[in-house]
Design an enzyme around this catalytic site. Sequence first.
Site, PDB file in Angstrom:
ATOM      1  N   ILE A  63      40.772  42.652  45.270  1.00  0.00           N
ATOM      2  CA  ILE A  63      39.840  43.629  44.706  1.00  0.00           C
ATOM      3  C   ILE A  63      39.129  42.877  43.576  1.00  0.00           C
ATOM      4  CG2 ILE A  63      41.712  44.601  43.268  1.00  0.00           C
ATOM      5  CD1 ILE A  63      40.255  47.279  43.275  1.00  0.00           C
ATOM      6  N   SER A  64      37.807  42.945  43.560  1.00  0.00           N
ATOM      7  CA  SER A  64      37.035  42.146  42.610  1.00  0.00           C
ATOM      8  C   SER A  64      37.294  42.575  41.171  1.00  0.00           C
ATOM      9  CB  SER A  64      35.542  42.276  42.909  1.00  0.00           C
ATOM     10  OG  SER A  64      35.272  41.862  44.227  1.00  0.00           O
ATOM     11  N   GLN A  65      37.071  41.637  40.258  1.00  0.00           N
ATOM     12  CA  GLN A  65      37.143  41.909  38.818  1.00  0.00           C
ATOM     13  C   GLN A  65      36.160  43.048  38.480  1.00  0.00           C
ATOM     14  OE1 GLN A  65      35.172  38.789  36.766  1.00  0.00           O
ATOM     15  NE2 GLN A  65      36.080  39.228  34.773  1.00  0.00           N
TER      16      GLN A  65
END
Length: 223
Positions: A63-65
């Site tokens: 899951i992206s930053q």
Amino acid sequence: MDFMDFETRRKEMVRVQLRGRDITDRQVLMAMEKVPRHLFMPVEMWNKAYDDAPAPIGEAQTISQPYMVACMTQALQLGKTDRVLEIGTGSGYQTAILAEIVDYVYTVEIRPRLLDRARGILEELGYGHKITFRVGNGHIGYEEEAPYDAIIVTAAADSVPPALVTQLADGGRLVIPVGYPEHQILYRITRRGDYTKQEQLLGCIFVPMVRDKDVNISDRYIR
Ligand code: SAH
């Protein structure tokens, strides 16, 4: 960890990681203050859900930053009635942020198990009626519903897939990380008639987009 605790942490995330940097788009800030990012992560990761970092979601994906999600969404310059295509559903968190801002989102994911999980949580949170979910290879986009006012790709491409540019409406924006494994750059490509404008936004690190020759993982599941 109670519900209030998450809400407080989320507000703090928006204040420090987003407003504290260069995120100024009010719709993006409001969406990220509202969507419970922890629910898109495995429960053992919930205590890290509002950290300034990407996190594993299974199948070697991440899951992206939060800041990267905010940057990309801001770069799309969304209006409420924009038709949006997302490539790389992953956890579904970015999908939820998009669905907070626009009326309708089409999302394509090559790994069916991730798509099913994302769909489950997005439906539970009440976004289901705004989203079409597809298992498929994002390199070819999703032609059936083109053109799109905005396309966001959340895995790194070797080069910009031509189909995605073709599926942009006039004035449409494509935000995509290009290059792997090093020196990835986030690009925004804007279509103006037969011309495109290319801007480099920032350096980034994404998992690679699965290429055509590797797509047997999806062939078996396509529906
Ligand atoms: N936006 C997501 C990012 C997930 S990581 C999130 O924040 O949770 C990238 C995702 O792209 C993974 O789920 C991966 O399976 C998917 N992906 C990789 N190659 C793809 C391709 N060719 N077509 C569609 N999805 C792809």
